[in-house]
Design a protein around this motif. Structure first.
Motif, PDB file in Angstrom:
ATOM      1  N   ARG A 191     -23.152  -2.660 -16.106  1.00  0.00           N
ATOM      2  CA  ARG A 191     -21.822  -2.911 -16.681  1.00  0.00           C
ATOM      3  C   ARG A 191     -21.063  -1.595 -16.832  1.00  0.00           C
ATOM      4  O   ARG A 191     -21.599  -0.611 -17.347  1.00  0.00           O
ATOM      5  N   ARG A 192     -19.822  -1.580 -16.376  1.00  0.00           N
ATOM      6  CA  ARG A 192     -19.000  -0.367 -16.464  1.00  0.00           C
ATOM      7  C   ARG A 192     -17.650  -0.742 -17.073  1.00  0.00           C
ATOM      8  O   ARG A 192     -16.638  -0.826 -16.376  1.00  0.00           O
ATOM      9  N   PRO A 193     -17.624  -1.008 -18.393  1.00  0.00           N
ATOM     10  CA  PRO A 193     -16.394  -1.494 -19.030  1.00  0.00           C
ATOM     11  C   PRO A 193     -15.264  -0.463 -19.032  1.00  0.00           C
ATOM     12  O   PRO A 193     -14.100  -0.812 -19.190  1.00  0.00           O
ATOM     13  N   GLU A 194     -15.597   0.829 -18.842  1.00  0.00           N
ATOM     14  CA  GLU A 194     -14.565   1.854 -18.906  1.00  0.00           C
ATOM     15  C   GLU A 194     -13.779   1.991 -17.599  1.00  0.00           C
ATOM     16  O   GLU A 194     -12.772   2.699 -17.550  1.00  0.00           O
ATOM     17  N   THR A 195     -14.235   1.340 -16.544  1.00  0.00           N
ATOM     18  CA  THR A 195     -13.592   1.498 -15.244  1.00  0.00           C
ATOM     19  C   THR A 195     -12.344   0.616 -15.107  1.00  0.00           C
ATOM     20  O   THR A 195     -12.203  -0.389 -15.791  1.00  0.00           O
ATOM     21  N   LYS A 196     -11.457   1.023 -14.204  1.00  0.00           N
ATOM     22  CA  LYS A 196     -10.231   0.273 -13.940  1.00  0.00           C
ATOM     23  C   LYS A 196     -10.087   0.043 -12.438  1.00  0.00           C
ATOM     24  O   LYS A 196     -10.486   0.878 -11.631  1.00  0.00           O
ATOM     25  N   VAL A 197      -9.497  -1.081 -12.083  1.00  0.00           N
ATOM     26  CA  VAL A 197      -9.243  -1.389 -10.675  1.00  0.00           C
ATOM     27  C   VAL A 197      -7.936  -0.717 -10.260  1.00  0.00           C
ATOM     28  O   VAL A 197      -6.932  -0.785 -10.969  1.00  0.00           O
ATOM     29  N   ASP A 198      -7.943  -0.062  -9.119  1.00  0.00           N
ATOM     30  CA  ASP A 198      -6.764   0.633  -8.601  1.00  0.00           C
ATOM     31  C   ASP A 198      -5.848  -0.380  -7.900  1.00  0.00           C
ATOM     32  O   ASP A 198      -5.855  -0.503  -6.679  1.00  0.00           O
ATOM     33  N   TYR A 199      -5.056  -1.084  -8.708  1.00  0.00           N
ATOM     34  CA  TYR A 199      -4.203  -2.138  -8.151  1.00  0.00           C
ATOM     35  C   TYR A 199      -3.098  -1.577  -7.265  1.00  0.00           C
ATOM     36  O   TYR A 199      -2.731  -2.186  -6.255  1.00  0.00           O
ATOM     37  N   LEU A 200      -2.543  -0.402  -7.618  1.00  0.00           N
ATOM     38  CA  LEU A 200      -1.478   0.199  -6.812  1.00  0.00           C
ATOM     39  C   LEU A 200      -2.000   0.572  -5.427  1.00  0.00           C
ATOM     40  O   LEU A 200      -1.386   0.243  -4.403  1.00  0.00           O
ATOM     41  N   GLY A 201      -3.145   1.254  -5.391  1.00  0.00           N
ATOM     42  CA  GLY A 201      -3.744   1.629  -4.109  1.00  0.00           C
ATOM     43  C   GLY A 201      -4.082   0.421  -3.270  1.00  0.00           C
ATOM     44  O   GLY A 201      -3.832   0.392  -2.052  1.00  0.00           O
ATOM     45  N   ALA A 202      -4.651  -0.598  -3.913  1.00  0.00           N
ATOM     46  CA  ALA A 202      -5.021  -1.823  -3.197  1.00  0.00           C
ATOM     47  C   ALA A 202      -3.791  -2.503  -2.606  1.00  0.00           C
ATOM     48  O   ALA A 202      -3.816  -2.959  -1.456  1.00  0.00           O
ATOM     49  N   SER A 203      -2.702  -2.552  -3.382  1.00  0.00           N
ATOM     50  CA  SER A 203      -1.467  -3.195  -2.908  1.00  0.00           C
ATOM     51  C   SER A 203      -0.868  -2.425  -1.726  1.00  0.00           C
ATOM     52  O   SER A 203      -0.404  -3.027  -0.751  1.00  0.00           O
ATOM     53  N   LEU A 204      -0.879  -1.097  -1.813  1.00  0.00           N
ATOM     54  CA  LEU A 204      -0.330  -0.284  -0.727  1.00  0.00           C
ATOM     55  C   LEU A 204      -1.139  -0.440   0.555  1.00  0.00           C
ATOM     56  O   LEU A 204      -0.580  -0.553   1.652  1.00  0.00           O
ATOM     57  N   ILE A 205      -2.465  -0.441   0.431  1.00  0.00           N
ATOM     58  CA  ILE A 205      -3.330  -0.622   1.607  1.00  0.00           C
ATOM     59  C   ILE A 205      -3.078  -1.985   2.240  1.00  0.00           C
ATOM     60  O   ILE A 205      -2.911  -2.107   3.460  1.00  0.00           O
ATOM     61  N   ALA A 206      -3.050  -3.021   1.399  1.00  0.00           N
ATOM     62  CA  ALA A 206      -2.831  -4.381   1.915  1.00  0.00           C
ATOM     63  C   ALA A 206      -1.462  -4.490   2.603  1.00  0.00           C
ATOM     64  O   ALA A 206      -1.341  -5.058   3.695  1.00  0.00           O
ATOM     65  N   ALA A 207      -0.418  -3.916   1.986  1.00  0.00           N
ATOM     66  CA  ALA A 207       0.933  -3.996   2.558  1.00  0.00           C
ATOM     67  C   ALA A 207       1.024  -3.214   3.864  1.00  0.00           C
ATOM     68  O   ALA A 207       1.576  -3.703   4.865  1.00  0.00           O
ATOM     69  N   GLY A 208       0.493  -1.994   3.882  1.00  0.00           N
ATOM     70  CA  GLY A 208       0.556  -1.155   5.082  1.00  0.00           C
ATOM     71  C   GLY A 208      -0.189  -1.756   6.251  1.00  0.00           C
ATOM     72  O   GLY A 208       0.321  -1.809   7.381  1.00  0.00           O
ATOM     73  N   VAL A 209      -1.401  -2.235   5.985  1.00  0.00           N
ATOM     74  CA  VAL A 209      -2.208  -2.834   7.052  1.00  0.00           C
ATOM     75  C   VAL A 209      -1.591  -4.148   7.528  1.00  0.00           C
ATOM     76  O   VAL A 209      -1.572  -4.436   8.731  1.00  0.00           O
ATOM     77  N   SER A 210      -1.084  -4.965   6.608  1.00  0.00           N
ATOM     78  CA  SER A 210      -0.480  -6.245   6.982  1.00  0.00           C
ATOM     79  C   SER A 210       0.713  -6.034   7.908  1.00  0.00           C
ATOM     80  O   SER A 210       0.854  -6.725   8.923  1.00  0.00           O
ATOM     81  N   LEU A 211       1.564  -5.062   7.576  1.00  0.00           N
ATOM     82  CA  LEU A 211       2.733  -4.791   8.413  1.00  0.00           C
ATOM     83  C   LEU A 211       2.304  -4.294   9.795  1.00  0.00           C
ATOM     84  O   LEU A 211       2.877  -4.684  10.819  1.00  0.00           O
ATOM     85  N   LEU A 212       1.263  -3.445   9.825  1.00  0.00           N
ATOM     86  CA  LEU A 212       0.765  -2.938  11.102  1.00  0.00           C
ATOM     87  C   LEU A 212       0.196  -4.068  11.958  1.00  0.00           C
ATOM     88  O   LEU A 212       0.442  -4.137  13.172  1.00  0.00           O
ATOM     89  N   LEU A 213      -0.553  -4.980  11.330  1.00  0.00           N
ATOM     90  CA  LEU A 213      -1.134  -6.102  12.068  1.00  0.00           C
ATOM     91  C   LEU A 213      -0.054  -7.082  12.529  1.00  0.00           C
ATOM     92  O   LEU A 213      -0.182  -7.692  13.591  1.00  0.00           O
ATOM     93  N   LEU A 214       0.994  -7.226  11.726  1.00  0.00           N
ATOM     94  CA  LEU A 214       2.121  -8.068  12.159  1.00  0.00           C
ATOM     95  C   LEU A 214       2.770  -7.491  13.420  1.00  0.00           C
ATOM     96  O   LEU A 214       3.108  -8.217  14.351  1.00  0.00           O
ATOM     97  N   TRP A 215       2.920  -6.153  13.427  1.00  0.00           N
ATOM     98  CA  TRP A 215       3.482  -5.512  14.623  1.00  0.00           C
ATOM     99  C   TRP A 215       2.579  -5.722  15.841  1.00  0.00           C
ATOM    100  O   TRP A 215       3.047  -6.087  16.914  1.00  0.00           O
TER     101      TRP A 215
END
Length: 499
Positions: A191-215
């Motif tokens: 258990r690692r209750p002090e950790t946080k999920v990097d939502y900003l990084g995850a969103s940027l990766i998903a958006a960048g890759v999605s746009l590239l795959l759409l192209w």
């Protein structure tokens, strides 16, 4: 977990992996009938494939990172739930719009299942021992890749089943696997209750890759490679991904650990996986089309003719996996595998619409053997260099790049094939004294049976002869994998699960 308990849990994991992989391949043969029955368009046909591919590829590193922060078993159970519900929804879809939406949700589940299975296996078994279990993984991947279209054709052609069962068929097996894993999978969760999920990084990766795959999906068909659409989509995608790299380099818990990716061996393993993914997925996708259109075989016969590919993966992954576990050395098998893969594609680059099937089978056997020896062992190289706490993110990263390579490979090789086919059909029709512009058979339709016999021969010859070109490109891509494998450090796999 001892060997007996590992095998019990592994059986459930392999069922999950098989179902996740076959859910995309089983639909490939049935898709024309599905879109026809739902009154869909060619654009929607593309989107049914693209929706699940986008969601799966873009979410893979996120699921991998979540596996480092939360209970791996709980995440697997959640992803199975997402997959089951979305599969049922796809089966009941009443329009192509609904099907595209449900396929995107199904893609989230598929991406999660594929990476979580590898992460959990790595958390149960040390890298050295993992080699012999990788043989089972390779076999499952081979059967799913080659057996999926065969099963899809059978289900679609069976009157009392129909295409909706291409989605329903996965549900009972997935539920059985869920019950098995709930009872047999026991991991020591930290258990690692002090950790946080990097939502900003995850969103940027998903958006960048999605746009590239759409192209990648639309370039060459809806707009040219050199056009303002390409400039905008690639440019914006590059800016988003650069921002993602900046975010990942500064946050405490990055989705993709850059300090791992920057190391020599993980970076080389990722480059080699990217090359193998582009060559393997890009090349193998068009084998079924070669047999059906270029050679005139039925979908069921085409599935049977690709058995040498499956056999090569199954045997080589099993043998190489056991040898890796026995010796603790992995580099020689990766180099041999990627070299054999390259030779196999070089052999297939000589085929045309009249090549003896024995020669085609030998080429496929070599390609399968090369993939079996290299693909899972490249994952092993990366997993051997990271501690247990970074296992999910590292596994997600290499799976992500392999999927990305496969997606780009399919699109680029498909564009080359379409261009070659169009040129060859134009020349063939001109020789017959037929104006290609006045003919509706100039490559715009794949309904070969509706064409006059003379034009059928031209179209089949065009597809059969053009396929060799894309395998030559696949061989060139595989050479990059050979170079990357040669520079890997010759290290021994560790005996412990954690560093």
């Amino acid at each position: 977990m001892d060997h007996r308990h590992v095998l019990r849990a592994l059986s459930g994991l392999l069922i999950v992996l098989f179902v996740a992989m076959i859910s995309s391949t089983v639909v490939s043969v049935a898709l024309p009938k599905i879109i026809g029955s739902l009154d869909g368009t060619q654009s929607q046909y593309t989107w049914v494939v693209t929706a699940s591919l986008l969601a799966s590829t873009a979410s893979t590193p996120i699921w991998g990172k979540l596996a480092d922060l939360f209970s791996k078993k709980l995440l697997l159970q959640i992803s199975i739930g997402i997959f089951v519900v979305s599969s049922i929804a796809c089966g009941f879809a009443q329009s192509t719009g609904q099907l595209i939406t449900f396929r995107a949700v199904q893609g989230l589940g598929m991406g999660a299942l594929q990476v979580l299975v590898q992460v959990i296996i790595a958390a149960m078994i040390s890298p050295k021992e993992r080699g012999r279990y990788n043989g089972y993984l390779g076999g499952v991947m081979a059967v799913a890749t080659v057996g999926g279209p065969l099963l899809g054709g059978f289900i679609t052609d069976t009157s009392w089943l129909g295409w909706r069962w291409c989605f329903f068929i996965a549900v009972p097996f997935t539920l059985i696997a869920l019950v098995m894993l709930t009872r047999t999978l026991h991991l020591a969760e930290v258990r690692r209750p002090e950790t946080k999920v990097d939502y900003l990084g995850a969103s940027l990766i998903a958006a960048g890759v999605s746009l590239l795959l759409l192209w990648v999906t639309f370039v060459g068909n809806d707009f040219d490679w050199l056009s303002w659409q390409t400039l905008v989509m690639v440019g914006v995608s590059a800016l988003i991904l650069i921002a993602a790299v900046v975010v990942e380099s500064r946050v405490k818990e990055p989705v993709v650990p850059l300090h791992v990716v920057r190391r020599r061996d993980p970076a080389l393993a990722i480059v080699a996986s990217l090359a193998v993914g582009m060559a393997m997925f890009g090349g193998a996708v068009f084998l079924g089309q070669y047999f059906q259109i270029g050679r005139g075989y039925s979908p069921t016969e085409a599935g049977l003719l690709t058995i040498p590919l499956m056999f090569g993966v199954l045997v080589s992954s099993t043998v190489a996996g056991r040898m890796v576990s026995r010796t603790g050395k992995v580099k020689p098998y990766i180099i041999t595998g990627v070299a054999v893969l390259t030779l196999g594609f070089l052999g297939l680059s000589t085929i045309d619409h009249e090549t003896p099937l024995v020669l085609v089978s030998l080429g496929m056997l070599a390609v399968g053997a090369g993939v079996g020896m290299s693909m899972q062992n490249l994952v092993l190289v990366l997993q051997n260099t990271v501690p247990l706490g970074e296992l999910g993110a590292a596994s997600g990263a290499i799976t992500f790049f392999r999927s990305l390579g496969g997606t780009i490979g399919v699109s680029v090789l498909g564009a080359v094939l379409a261009n070659q086919v169009s040129t060859k059909i134009t020349h063939g029709l001109a020789k017959l004294g037929i104006d290609p512009a006045a003919s509706s058979s100039g490559g715009a339709t794949l309904n070969i049976d509706a064409m006059p016999p003379q034009i059928q021969e031209v179209v089949r010859a065009a597809y059969g002869d053009a396929t060799g070109t894309i395998f030559l490109i696949s061989a060139a891509i595989a050479v990059v994998g050979v170079i990357a494998a040669l520079f890997l450090t010759p290290t021994k796999l560790r005996d412990s699960v954690d560093l």
